[in-house]
Each structure stands twice: as structure tokens, then as C-alpha cells.
Design an enzyme around this catalytic site. Structure first.
Site, PDB file in Angstrom:
ATOM      1  N   TRP A 384      -6.715   4.017   3.398  1.00 20.09           N
ATOM      2  CA  TRP A 384      -5.301   5.323   2.628  1.00 20.09           C
ATOM      3  C   TRP A 384      -6.151   5.818   1.800  1.00 20.09           C
ATOM      4  O   TRP A 384      -5.624   6.142   0.953  1.00 20.09           O
ATOM      5  CB  TRP A 384      -4.313   4.559   2.574  1.00 20.09           C
ATOM      6  CG  TRP A 384      -4.086   3.050   1.811  1.00 20.09           C
ATOM      7  CD1 TRP A 384      -4.989   2.523   1.699  1.00 20.09           C
ATOM      8  CD2 TRP A 384      -3.396   2.636   0.725  1.00 20.09           C
ATOM      9  NE1 TRP A 384      -4.605   1.516   0.334  1.00 20.09           N
ATOM     10  CE2 TRP A 384      -4.059   1.379  -0.100  1.00 20.09           C
ATOM     11  CE3 TRP A 384      -1.484   3.593   0.289  1.00 20.09           C
ATOM     12  CZ2 TRP A 384      -2.859   0.435  -1.081  1.00 20.09           C
ATOM     13  CZ3 TRP A 384      -1.293   3.532  -0.857  1.00 20.09           C
ATOM     14  CH2 TRP A 384      -1.995   1.854  -1.316  1.00 20.09           C
ATOM     15  N   GLU A 512      -1.004  -6.168   0.133  1.00 21.17           N
ATOM     16  CA  GLU A 512      -1.756  -7.142   1.080  1.00 21.17           C
ATOM     17  C   GLU A 512      -1.509  -8.639   0.791  1.00 21.17           C
ATOM     18  O   GLU A 512      -1.779  -9.801   1.355  1.00 21.17           O
ATOM     19  CB  GLU A 512      -3.143  -7.096   1.285  1.00 21.17           C
ATOM     20  CG  GLU A 512      -3.829  -5.619   1.889  1.00 21.17           C
ATOM     21  CD  GLU A 512      -5.224  -4.782   1.792  1.00 21.17           C
ATOM     22  OE1 GLU A 512      -6.122  -5.930   1.479  1.00 21.17           O
ATOM     23  OE2 GLU A 512      -5.079  -4.040   2.437  1.00 21.17           O
TER      24      GLU A 512
HETATM   25  C1  BGC Z   1      -6.694  -2.863  -0.687  1.00 19.59           C
HETATM   26  C2  BGC Z   1      -6.820  -1.912   0.192  1.00 19.59           C
HETATM   27  C3  BGC Z   1      -8.178  -1.148   0.220  1.00 19.59           C
HETATM   28  C4  BGC Z   1      -8.773  -1.728   0.647  1.00 19.59           C
HETATM   29  C5  BGC Z   1     -10.163  -0.403   0.802  1.00 19.59           C
HETATM   30  C6  BGC Z   1      -8.240  -3.576  -0.346  1.00 19.59           C
HETATM   31  O1  BGC Z   1      -9.379  -4.842  -1.055  1.00 19.59           O
HETATM   32  O2  BGC Z   1      -6.026  -3.819  -0.715  1.00 19.59           O
HETATM   33  O3  BGC Z   1      -5.439  -1.206  -0.515  1.00 19.59           O
HETATM   34  O4  BGC Z   1      -7.374  -0.315   1.170  1.00 19.59           O
HETATM   35  O5  BGC Z   1      -8.878  -2.661  -0.811  1.00 19.59           O
HETATM   36  O6  BGC Z   1     -10.321  -0.528  -0.801  1.00 19.59           O
END
Ligand code: BGC
Length: 794
Positions: A384, A512
């Protein structure tokens, strides 16, 4: 550890704003990054920083000759979208877990050039280096190096290299090597190779690095050398793509030389034996093309590579370089950001924008990986990050690239449909959280598949792109289909709950560190906007593009009642709010959890994801990154300042910023609520995140979303640029550390330059038709080439 650097490094000057931050070896310059001391400890990080690319080919800043000590290098050349697949291994597998992983491959290394004198091979980790300088130039888009090497027998050789990956021809890269003996006449050998002995990094304990691919990912097919031309072809093991690499070597010297072919199982090359004369230069130009059967059939790929190569050798290195400069000039003319009085940040922001330009796919079939084309972190996957962080930069500076990124989503819509079926939605399309080819390939569903907001993020990017460009052709022919298919997923997923409204359960928001929850507020507000926009577009089509509308409805079997349902769901969307704290709740249970014990968590325990089991993290109020705070930015017009302040202050206290996607968002919202100092502090963390290696993992590749986020930090944050209801507005502020800054935005064919000083703000309409804009509460008329100066409100 500094290796044989006999010359004194330049003194590293500090920007006043950043006295405590500077800890690296990169010299300050407005338009370049420069290194004058080669330090093995910085080697991996600097290979990333000095990477060059054109959105298709990406080359890490490895030295042409490689490094003898392999611990300090990741030799990497990548082609955007060129991947192999592997079986994902699960300890315990459940229904619809993705089975096949995808990894962007490290491809044949064609930039190799070695210099040998008296059987001693020049190498930065072992040779005596008397002088060294490497620079990456954002105006020329070239990577240059100058070295004076002293051999064990005291011979001094000047070696210069210059490398570029062409912005004008996606299949082309070129390297120029210039060798000059300084204190002797004698033999010098130059070896030019294609090296097929390449590997990807294998998995480590860090989920952000490493792939499921071990061993050599490519099977070498064919090698040949004919006169100046080297060729190697290889096959991927599982995805069955063929890769062609063809190279022309043009040597230019007044000295006598002979040429021989060298070859082993994995390499093919030419050796030039030169009878060098003191102070005379030998120049080797190496033109490199890559083409694959991901883009073409086999014959076409070969024809393409040869055609590109023939054109390149005919034009010559200098002409290619000139054209490269012209491409960059156009980009900076449209997009440059100037920060006066803060060289430290000036370098950071241009570096970031330059890297984004180098990383972004622009053919509609490739996208932008989280680490660009600079490293193997996250396996070259697209997230995203594209829609929420990177597309805005292009929407307002180079909208044609934004469109290509959205076309990528259109071109992978069928895969998203398949994924929706796997996830038990009998209609619609669910985009993957991580992918290269459009299929979901993330194994850990709580922090991937559960992030259904990806659908709404894509819808949001389409909406903003359309609003800024008025590109009806895209909206009607491609955007609408994406919007409708993705809207169906929210309609299917949600349900009405007594006393709440339309609820969306079992999803993960951007944060996350909180997974699989009901009513993630960010997801719900984004879904609401998505459903509203899908409804609006369906009406637009019905009224103005009737034929297309009915064809599309037929194609996707869309019923009017579904469209009415989108509107009803949007109108009744539940956004959790805590009456006691008077703040938005991140989800239904977030505020009931125990707050993470930040006070007793030592620094070394961050990022938490590397030090605690996910469950331990999920049980607490702790955020990895901006979640609801991102919604405060994206939907800022929906909340008053007091509400934003309460929300911001609450979530700031529980956010670790363990994700690089976080600080830029906190900076933007801090600007909006008048917390200028805070905004500046967060901005400092984003503008130089990779240059100063804030996360300690720049070696694995740039943090692309953050880089584009720093552009957003200036334009949406300090510049206060927004478009609401088709009206542009600016509410700029200026941090105490700066004298002046300027930026440009493109809106429906107009190029507007905004210059912010302590007391005044000026607007210049450089291109396009006159327009009325809002400056704070005032309406201001802009006419072409007229500078309008306004007083900054007190
Ligand atoms: C983040 C995500 C992101 C991904 C790639 C992760 O550490 O929590 O939001 O899309 O990294 O950059």
C-alpha cells in the site's frame, strides 16, 4: 574501520539544525551525495545510498570490480517485476494461505570491470588507495568515482568510473571506465565481464529481509562473445522467464592492446591487454541491456536488446549522459523543493525525491517496491506504500507516472478477483497486501491479508489522481472498474450492528502492532470514502458515459441494488469514538487494552517486532505506525482542530514509529494542528532517514514510502496544500530553522510554485490557465507568470 585511506577525508560540515544527528560519512551538498573516505563499516549502507536506477533496472552502488571481502557487499542488480517463485513453507497451514512466494531476483551482473597491474587486481577492500571520491549526482543521474591506486610495487594508477541507468531507455545502462598510469609505462589489463554467479540474500531472523530462494536463482542458458559484444541468457527456475543480457564494449586508447575472450561456467568476458603509457588515458565504455520474456516474447526480447544497444553505441556515452541530464532537468523543473538555510535537509529531500524517481516502475506492469530497486528487503514486493505515500508525489508532479501505477492495479485486477474468491467473497476484487505479479504472497495473514484497507487505499489514490488531473479517460475506462470491484468487498465484509451502524470486522489497520480487530477506525473511514466515491462515479458514468456504464455493469454483473447498498453502507459507516476520552478509538477494543510499558522498555528492544512475540504486542495499546493519525491527515476536513489535537496527543504517546512510514504522517498532522516544532522534529527523522540510517537497515534498501513521505511533509505538511471540493488551498507555516522554502504542485495542467518566507508567501503560476486558490481564509487569483505575494497571517 577505515581501509588504507591515506588522504584526509573532507571535514563533514553540520547543518545548524542537526548538530546532534549527523553520524555518517556522507558529505553535504545541495545536489549530490559525496563520499571521500571508504569505510568498510559503511559499505553496505552506502551501496544502497549510491544505487542508481530508472524504475526498471536498478544497480546497487557496488564497485565495478566488486569487493574482495564479501562480508561488506551485496552485489545487486535488479529488474523491476522480474521475479522467481517459491513454495511458501508453513509449519501449520490453513485454507487460502498463499502457497507461492515471489522474490525479485538479483540478475546477471553486467557492470563488472576489473583493472589489473602486474597480476595485482585493484580492489577497494585490499588495495592501497591514495585518493578516493564517489558521488551520486541528482541533476545528472550519474554515479562517479575517482581513485588513485598504488600497487604493491609502487605503481600509481588513476581510475575513474561513471555509471548511469538511462531514464530515456528503460533497457539501458552504461559504464565508463578511464584508466591512466601516473608514474609508469607498462601493462594494464582491463577485464569486462557479465557475471552469472549471482544469488539473492537468504532468509535471516528479520522478517523484513531475506527470501525463500536459496542457491543460484538463474540457470545460465547461453554465453557468447563476438568482437565487442558479450551475451548471456538465463532462465528462472520456477516462473519460467528468460533473461537476456547483452553488452557492447567500446575501447578507446592511443596505446596498443590485444583483446581475448575469457569464460567459465558462470562468466563471459573480454580481457584487454594494454601497453599503457604514462599519463595517457584508456577509456572503456560499456553499454548494457537487459530484456526479459516478462515483457516480450523471446525474439522480441533479443531484437529489443540489440536495437537498444545499437542505438546506444551510435549515440555514445556523452550523448546518453546529456539526454539523461535533460530528463532530470525536466523533472526538477516540475518538482524541485528548495529549503534555504538548511543544507542538511535540502540534501535529504532532493536525495529522497531522486531515489523515488529512480525506483518507480512506469510501464503499467510494474510498480514500486518498498525498497525500490536498491536492495532485497521485503523481496522487491509492492505494498500500500504505493498508493498512500508514493503516488501523491507523482500525482502532483508527474501525473503520467501516477497513472501508470494505477494502471498496474488495473492490469492485476483479475488476480485480485481470484484472491477475493479464495477469501470467500463471491463477487468483487481484493488486492494483495504484498505482491509483484498481483497475487498475494504474504504468509503472515494478521499483518497482511487482514489489511483490507488496501482496497480503500487504492480507491483513495484513484480519487485524488482524478481530482488533480481531471483524467476522465482513466476514470471511466479503468478506474471505475477497480472502484466497483473493490467496493463490493466492503459491502460484503460489513454488516449492520444494533446501535453502531455499518461495521467491518476481523481486519488489521495500518498499525501492524494491533491485528485482526473489529472496526479499525482507519479502515472504516477509508471504506466509507471508497463507497461514497464508487457511488459518485457510478452516477457520473450513468449520466455522461451511458454506454460504457452499461457495458461495465454487464461485464462485472453489477446490479443497481448493489450501488444503492454502497451508499447506504457509507452513510451508516460506524467510526468508533470514545465519549469518555473524547477521542476516536483505533478499533473496538484498542482503548481497553493495557498500555505498553514504554518506561521500562530499553532502547535495544525496539523495533518491538524483533524482540517480542506478536501476541505480546497485540495485547497492548502500542502502535507500530500512524493509523488513525493517518486518517486525520487524509480526511482532515472532517474534524475540527480540537478533535485532531486530542486524537493526535493520545496516539502519539502509544506510537513507537517502528515503521518508517510513521514519522512523516505525524509531521504532517503536527503542522495542521499548529505544533510546528514537533512537525519539524518528525520531519528531521523522515528527510534523512536513509542518509543517516535512522533505522539501522538502509543496507537492505531505501525506505521508499518514507522518502516520498518527506515530499508530503513539505507539500501537505509545512505547505498546507490540500484540495477539497475541487478547490486548491494552502495554509503554509515555516519552521523557525528555515529562512525560506519553496515547492511546486501540478493541478489540472497548471504548474504552481509556492515560496514561503517568514512574513510572506508568494504564488507563481508558471504554466497553465489562471485559477483562484485559497490562501488560509482568503481567495487569491493567480494569473500566468504573475507573482502574487501575500502576507503570512499572524
Ligand atoms: C509497515 C507496512 C509497510 C511495509 C513495507 C512495514 O513495516 O508496517 O505498513 O507497508 O513495512 O514498507
Amino acid at each position: 574501520m577505515i581501509w588504507h585511506a591515506l588522504c584526509m577525508p573532507n571535514f563533514i560540515k553540520k547543518g545548524d539544525a542537526a548538530m546532534n544527528e549527523l553520524k555518517n560519512d556522507i558529505l553535504l551538498d545541495e545536489w549530490k551525495i559525496i563520499e571521500e573516505t571508504f569505510d568498510l563499516d559503511n559499505s553496505l549502507k552506502n551501496e544502497t545510498l549510491f544505487s542508481i536506477g530508472n524504475g526498471y533496472i536498478g544497480m546497487r552502488g557496488n564497485f565495478e570490480e566488486g569487493l574482495k571481502d564479501k562480508r561488506y557487499t551485496v552485489e545487486g542488480t535488479y529488474l523491476n517485476g522480474f521475479y522467481d517463485t517459491h513454495q511458501i513453507k508453513y509449519g501449520e497451514k490453513a485454507y487460502a494461505f498463499p502457497e507461492i512466494g515471489q522474490t525479485m531476483l538479483n540478475v546477471l551482473n553486467a557492470k563488472v570491470i576489473k583493472v589489473i597491474v602486474d597480476d595485482e587486481e585493484f580492489n577497494m577492500s585490499e588495495s592501497i588507495i591514495q585518493k578516493y571520491r564517489r558521488e551520486l549526482d541528482f541533476k545528472e543521474a550519474t554515479l562517479k568515482r575517482e581513485v588513485v591506486w598504488k600497487t604493491k610495487t609502487g605503481k600509481e594508477v588513476e581510475i575513474k568510473t561513471e555509471r548511469l541507468v538511462s531514464f530515456n531507455e528503460k533497457h539501458l545502462a552504461a559504464v565508463r571506465l578511464i584508466v591512466r598510469p601516473l608514474n609508469f609505462d607498462g601493462k594494464i589489463k582491463i577485464v569486462s565481464l557479465i557475471d552469472g554467479d549471482v544469488k539473492n540474500l537468504s532468509a535471516e531472523d528479520d522478517p523484513r529481509v531475506g527470501s525463500g530462494i536459496s542457491g543460484r536463482p538463474l540457470k545460465i542458458d547461453e554465453k557468447s562473445a563476438a568482437e565487442n559484444r558479450l551475451k548471456m541468457t538465463a532462465m528462472t527456475k520456477n516462473s519460467n522467464f528468460k533473461l537476456l543480457c547483452i553488452v557492447d564494449n567500446i575501447i578507446n586508447t592511443e596505446d596498443g592492446y590485444n583483446t581475448n575472450v575469457i569464460e567459465d561456467d558462470y562468466k563471459i568476458g573480454l580481457i584487454y591487454d594494454i601497453n599503457a603509457n604514462r599519463n595517457k588515458e584508456t577509456v572503456l565504455d560499456k553499454y548494457i541491456t537487459y530484456a526479459t520474456t516478462r515483457d516480450y516474447n523471446e525474439n522480441e526480447a533479443e531484437n529489443k536488446a540489440v536495437e537498444v544497444l545499437n542505438k546506444a553505441t551510435e549515440a555514445g556515452f556523452n550523448r546518453i549522459k546529456e539526454e539523461q541530464g535533460l530528463y532530470l532537468k525536466k523533472f526538477w523543473d516540475m518538482a524541485d523543493i528548495e529549503i534555504y538555510g538548511d543544507l542538511f535537509l535540502q540534501q535529504g529531500i532532493r536525495f529522497n525525491m531522486f531515489h523515488i524517481l529512480q525506483s518507480v516502475g512506469r510501464d503499467g506492469f510494474t510498480n514500486i517496491a518498498a525498497k525500490g530497486l536498491t536492495g532485497e528487503g521485503y523481496e522487491g514486493h509492492y505494498f500500500w506504500d504505493t498508493e498512500m505515500y508514493i503516488i501523491p508525489l507523482f500525482t502532483y508532479t508527474k501525473p503520467e507516472v501516477a497513472r501508470k501505477l494505477l494502471e498496474y492495479r488495473y492490469n492485476t485486477l483479475d488476480k485480485a478477483r481470484e484472491r477475493a474468491r479464495q477469501m470467500s467473497h463471491n463477487k468483487g476484487a481484493l488486492y494483495p497486501w504484498r505482491t509483484i505479479n498481483g497475487e498475494e504472497c504474504s504468509a503472515y495473514y494478521p499483518a497482511s491479508t487482514a489489511q483490507y484497507h488496501i482496497n480503500a487505499d487504492i480507491a483513495y489514490a484513484i480519487k485524488k489522481y482524478f481530482e488533480a488531473t481531471g483524467d476522465y479517460e482513466f476514470l471511466v475506462n479503468y478506474g471505475a472498474e477497480i472502484l466497483f470491484e473493490t467496493a463490493r468487498i466492503f459491502a460484503d465484509l460489513g454488516h449492520y450492528a444494533e446501535g453502531k451502524g455499518f461495521c467491518i470486522d476481523g481486519v488489521t489497520g495500518p498499525d501492524e502492532y494491533t491485528a485482526v480487530v473489529n472496526n479499525n477506525a482507519y479502515t472504516n473511514i477509508m471504506a466509507k470514502d471508497h463507497l461514497d466515491f464508487a457511488y459518485y462515479v457510478s452516477n457520473l458514468l450513468k449520466e455522461k458515459y451511458e454506454n460504457i456504464y452499461y457495458k461495465l455493469k454487464e461485464k462485472i454483473q453489477l446490479d443497481e441494488s448493489e450501488i444503492a447498498e454502497w451508499k447506504r453502507a457509507a452513510d451508516n459507516m460506524y467510526i468508533p469514538y470514545d465519549e469518555r476520552l473524547k477521542i476516536h478509538a483505533q478499533d473496538d477494543t484498542f482503548l481497553n487494552k493495557k498500555v505498553w510499558d514504554f518506561e521500562n522498555t530499553p532502547k535495544e528492544k525496539y523495533p518491538l517486532l524483533l524482540n517480542y512475540h506478536p501476541l505480546v504486542i497485540y495485547r497492548h495499546q502500542v502502535c507500530k505506525q500512524a493509523d488513525w493519525v493517518l486518517a486525520l491527515f487524509l480526511h482532515g476536513e472532517k474534524f475540527d482542530k480540537e478533535q485532531k489535537i486530542r486524537d493526535y496527543e493520545y496516539y502519539e504517546k502509544v506510537t513507537t514509529h517502528d515503521s518508517s512510514l510513521s514519522p512523516c504522517v505525524f509531521s504532517i498532522v503536527a503542522c495542521d494542528i499548529g505544533y510546528t516544532e514537533k512537525a519539524y522534529e518528525y520531519f528531521m527523522r523522515t528527510a534523512r532517514m536513509d542518509l543517516d540510517d535512522h533505522h539501522g537497515n538502509t543496507k537492505d534498501g531505501i525506505h521508499a514510502a518514507n522518502m516520498a513521505g518527506s515530499w508530503m511533509g513539505i507539500v501537505f505538511g509545512f505547505g498546507g496544500f490540500r484540495i477539497y471540493s475541487d478547490k486548491i488551498s494552502f495554509k503554509p507555516i515555516i519552521p523557525g530553522h528555515w529562512n525560506k522554502y519553496s515547492f511546486k504542485v501540478n493541478y489540472k495542467g497548471r504548474l504552481i510554485k509556492v515560496t514561503v518566507e517568514k512574513e510572506t508567501v508568494s504564488f507563481e503560476l508558471i504554466e497553465g490557465q489562471g485559477i483562484n486558490i485559497n490562501f488560509y481564509e482568503k481567495e487569491v487569483e493567480l494569473k500566468k507568470s504573475e507573482l502574487v505575494k501575500e502576507k503570512m497571517p499572524l
